[in-house]
Design an enzyme around this catalytic site. Structure first.
Site, PDB file in Angstrom:
ATOM      1  N   GLU A  69       0.849  -1.192   0.000  1.00 18.74           N
ATOM      2  CA  GLU A  69       0.000   0.000   0.000  1.00 18.74           C
ATOM      3  C   GLU A  69       0.886   1.243   0.000  1.00 18.74           C
ATOM      4  OE1 GLU A  69      -2.880  -0.029   3.156  1.00 18.74           O
ATOM      5  OE2 GLU A  69      -3.657   1.950   2.651  1.00 18.74           O
ATOM      6  N   ASN A 122      -6.687   1.440   2.757  1.00 23.25           N
ATOM      7  CA  ASN A 122      -7.392   2.692   2.993  1.00 23.25           C
ATOM      8  C   ASN A 122      -6.940   3.789   2.029  1.00 23.25           C
ATOM      9  OD1 ASN A 122      -8.628   1.374   5.139  1.00 23.25           O
ATOM     10  ND2 ASN A 122      -7.269   2.217   6.683  1.00 23.25           N
ATOM     11  N   ASN A 178     -12.214  -0.643  -0.881  1.00 22.93           N
ATOM     12  CA  ASN A 178     -11.550  -1.249   0.270  1.00 22.93           C
ATOM     13  C   ASN A 178     -12.321  -0.947   1.554  1.00 22.93           C
ATOM     14  OD1 ASN A 178      -9.058  -2.362   1.721  1.00 22.93           O
ATOM     15  ND2 ASN A 178      -9.230  -0.336   2.647  1.00 22.93           N
ATOM     16  N   GLU A 179     -12.587  -1.973   2.335  1.00 23.71           N
ATOM     17  CA  GLU A 179     -13.191  -1.823   3.679  1.00 23.71           C
ATOM     18  C   GLU A 179     -14.259  -0.735   3.723  1.00 23.71           C
ATOM     19  OE1 GLU A 179     -10.099  -1.548   6.689  1.00 23.71           O
ATOM     20  OE2 GLU A 179      -9.562  -3.643   6.406  1.00 23.71           O
ATOM     21  N   TYR A 189      -6.858  -8.749  11.523  1.00 19.69           N
ATOM     22  CA  TYR A 189      -5.552  -8.558  12.171  1.00 19.69           C
ATOM     23  C   TYR A 189      -5.721  -8.918  13.640  1.00 19.69           C
ATOM     24  CZ  TYR A 189      -4.399  -5.715   8.064  1.00 19.69           C
ATOM     25  OH  TYR A 189      -4.166  -5.273   6.786  1.00 19.69           O
ATOM     26  N   GLU A 213      -6.472  -9.276   3.336  1.00 24.20           N
ATOM     27  CA  GLU A 213      -5.637  -8.645   4.366  1.00 24.20           C
ATOM     28  C   GLU A 213      -5.683  -9.531   5.604  1.00 24.20           C
ATOM     29  OE1 GLU A 213      -5.961  -4.485   5.344  1.00 24.20           O
ATOM     30  OE2 GLU A 213      -6.631  -4.002   3.314  1.00 24.20           O
ATOM     31  N   GLN A 266       1.406  -6.597   5.410  1.00 24.37           N
ATOM     32  CA  GLN A 266       1.718  -6.290   4.028  1.00 24.37           C
ATOM     33  C   GLN A 266       3.068  -6.922   3.686  1.00 24.37           C
ATOM     34  OE1 GLN A 266       0.999  -2.179   2.970  1.00 24.37           O
ATOM     35  NE2 GLN A 266      -0.923  -2.072   4.122  1.00 24.37           N
TER      36      GLN A 266
HETATM   37  O1  AHR Z   1      -3.048  -2.883   6.015  1.00 19.02           O
HETATM   38  C1  AHR Z   1      -3.260  -1.711   6.741  1.00 19.02           C
HETATM   39  C2  AHR Z   1      -4.697  -1.233   6.657  1.00 19.02           C
HETATM   40  O2  AHR Z   1      -5.526  -2.137   7.308  1.00 19.02           O
HETATM   41  C3  AHR Z   1      -5.300  -1.126   5.291  1.00 19.02           C
HETATM   42  O3  AHR Z   1      -5.020   0.068   4.668  1.00 19.02           O
HETATM   43  C4  AHR Z   1      -6.779  -1.227   5.565  1.00 19.02           C
HETATM   44  O4  AHR Z   1      -7.476  -1.788   4.500  1.00 19.02           O
HETATM   45  C5  AHR Z   1      -6.856  -2.042   6.834  1.00 19.02           C
HETATM   46  O5  AHR Z   1      -7.643  -1.436   7.784  1.00 19.02           O
END
Ligand code: AHR
Length: 507
Positions: free
Chosen positions: A29, A74, A174-175, A246, A294, A354
């Site tokens: 990103e 994001n 995205n999200e 995450y 992700e 990432q």
């Molecule tokens: O990977 C970091 C961020 O985590 C990304 O930009 C977003 O999509 C997620 O919240």
């Protein structure tokens, strides 16, 4: 206390699915030092003629990353792709709203596509459905994939890129469920926009595959109704739905932390059920596949990031999301890879988020080398040895409870049969923190297979980290820990260890 045990039965006929290699994908990103100072740093001793760091490229190639999601995240929800192409000197600098940084646009769509080629990876491109919509997405696709003779394909040629990039996989935003997202939408609003964008994009290039946004994590108040509503709108025009997650050891409880892969497992099952519910409702024929685009551990850098974004905004390539991973993080990453392999019949793509410097397996020093974080190793092993057919392992294991989870298996495992190379790999984590467990594997269905090696990642300190100065956490050959007799394999798995047990058919 009952004796701890773990048993597998492997047979070439007990197949889950052929694994789509894109399950071992990753993500870059425009965030922090992922691009600037990560993949691209002209002036660095290892930079090539285009400014890409060769040391980073070497590690990405070693990982055999099959696909890389780009440019966000994001970031994409406020991305003006036109700013990122054409003569570099004329590209505008922009306020980057997601991470409160300044985007110089020195690296854009064409440069990143060049980098991907050098890295031997494909691109998964995301379009901005936050501040923009159908028109910008269509123009970008025309710029990237249309051969020639139109406004944007000719613009690409004028920018020195005659051949189309031919990008096959596209993410519809995205999200979009997250209030933090620039241009956040309700499920209904987003579902409608995603559907209309998908239909328009397919008119330009019917060969593309499209990923619609699912929930940002299982804690979202709209989960899993979000998935159902979005798919009610867009089921027929998309191929995949995204999942993101995450985890972090916020409770500082290792046993509990290592059970988070069970949450990931439940997440996948719920999204599969939701997809199939909408399929039934719509009397549809096709299945929607999952793109877990992700996933990782992310929490170490939280406080530093709030401080940087809150108190020192708008710098170029600031140090953001630079989690330094420890040994227990590597174990959870291994467990999450096992979970993805076990669901390879529906999870067709996944991206370790990432790749470089930002919650990443690869880190760089500004005036020094690139180095491998602890999580690099399970990712490397899975990407390298996890190609082929995922097998149903019929795992039976003793169990334990943790603060947030019950019935957590002491051992988690996945098995992959590379039928082209006649190789069989067992990935196993012993998540019992106190003692060795013997994994017994019935391999009688794999006649003539012999042990090649047993690789283990283990460390006495769960908080041990790697750094540019050296690798404290690195795999070693666990020789002498396996006995194969009459098709029955006994493998000793050290307490809290990641294990890769490799076998090959004798010639
Ligand atoms: O990977 C970091 C961020 O985590 C990304 O930009 C977003 O999509 C997620 O919240």
């Amino acid at each position: 206390m009952d004796k701890k045990f773990a048993r597998l039965t492997l047979d070439p006929d007990f197949q889950i699915s052929r694994i789509d290699k894109r399950v071992y994908g990753s993500f870059v990103e425009h965030l922090g030092r992922a691009v600037y100072g990560g993949v691209y740093q002209p002036g660095h001793a290892s930079a090539d003629e285009e400014g890409f760091r060769r040391d980073v490229l070497d590690l990405v190639r070693e990982l055999q990353v099959p696909i890389v999601r780009y440019p966000g995240g994001n970031f994409v929800s406020n991305f003006y792709w036109e700013d990122s192409v054409g003569p570099v000197a004329e590209r505008p600098r922009r306020l980057e709203l997601a991470w409160r940084s300044t985007e110089t646009n020195e690296v854009g769509v064409n440069e990143f596509a060049r980098w991907a080629k050098k890295a031997g990876t494909d691109l998964m491109m995301a379009v901005n459905l936050g501040t923009r919509g159908i028109e910008a997405a269509c123009n970008l696709l025309e710029y990237c994939n249309h051969p020639s003779g139109t406004k944007y394909s000719d613009l690409r040629a004028a920018h020195g890129v005659k051949e189309p990039h031919d990008i096959k996989t596209w993410c519809l935003g995205n999200e979009m469920d997250g209030p933090w997202q620039v241009g956040h939408k309700t499920a209904r609003e987003y579902g409608r926009l995603a559907d209309e964008t998908a239909k328009a994009l397919r008119q330009i290039d019917p060969s593309i595959e499209l990923v619609v946004c699912g929930s940002s994590n299982t804690g979202m108040p709209t989960y899993p109704q979000w998935e159902a509503t979005v798919l009610e709108e867009a089921y027929n025009s998309v191929d995949y739905i995204s999942l993101h997650t995450y985890y972090g050891n916020r409770l500082n409880d290792t046993a509990n932390f290592l059970a988070y892969s069970d949450d990931m497992d439940r997440f996948i099952k719920t999204v599969v059920s939701t997809c199939d519910f909408v399929k039934a409702k719509k009397r549809a024929k096709k299945d929607i596949m999952l793109s877990f685009d992700e996933w990782n551990v992310w929490f170490h850098s939280d406080a530093a990031d709030s401080d940087t974004m809150g108190n020192r905004p708008w710098s170029v390539a600031p140090h953001l999301l630079e989690d330094q991973y420890n040994f227990e993080d590597a174990l959870l990453v291994g467990l999450m890879l096992i979970t993805l392999i076990k669901h390879s019949d529906r999870v067709r793509m996944a991206c370790l988020a990432q790749l470089v410097n930002v919650i990443a397996p690869i880190m760089t020093e500004e005036n020094g080398p690139a180095w491998r974080q602890t999580i690099y190793y399970p990712y490397l092993h899975a990407s390298k040895y996890g190609r082929g057919v995922a097998l149903n392992t019929a795992l039976r294991s003793s169990k334990h409870d943790t603060k947030e989870f019950t019935d957590v298996t002491d051992v988690e495992a996945a098995a992959v049969w590379n039928d082209e190379e006649d190789e069989l790999t067992i990935f196993a984590v012993n998540r019992d923190l106190t003692g060795e467990i013997t994994l017994e594997t019935d391999l009688r269905g794999f006649v003539g297979y012999e042990l090649i090696e047993h690789i283990a990642l283990e460390h006495g300190d769960f908080k041990a980290v790697n750094s540019a100065a050296g690798e404290t956490v690195a795999p070693h050959a666990a020789s002498g820990q396996d006995e194969l007799d009459g098709g029955m394999l006994k493998s000793r798995l050290g307490a809290a260890s990641w294990n890769v047990i490799r076998l090959r058919k004798s010639k």
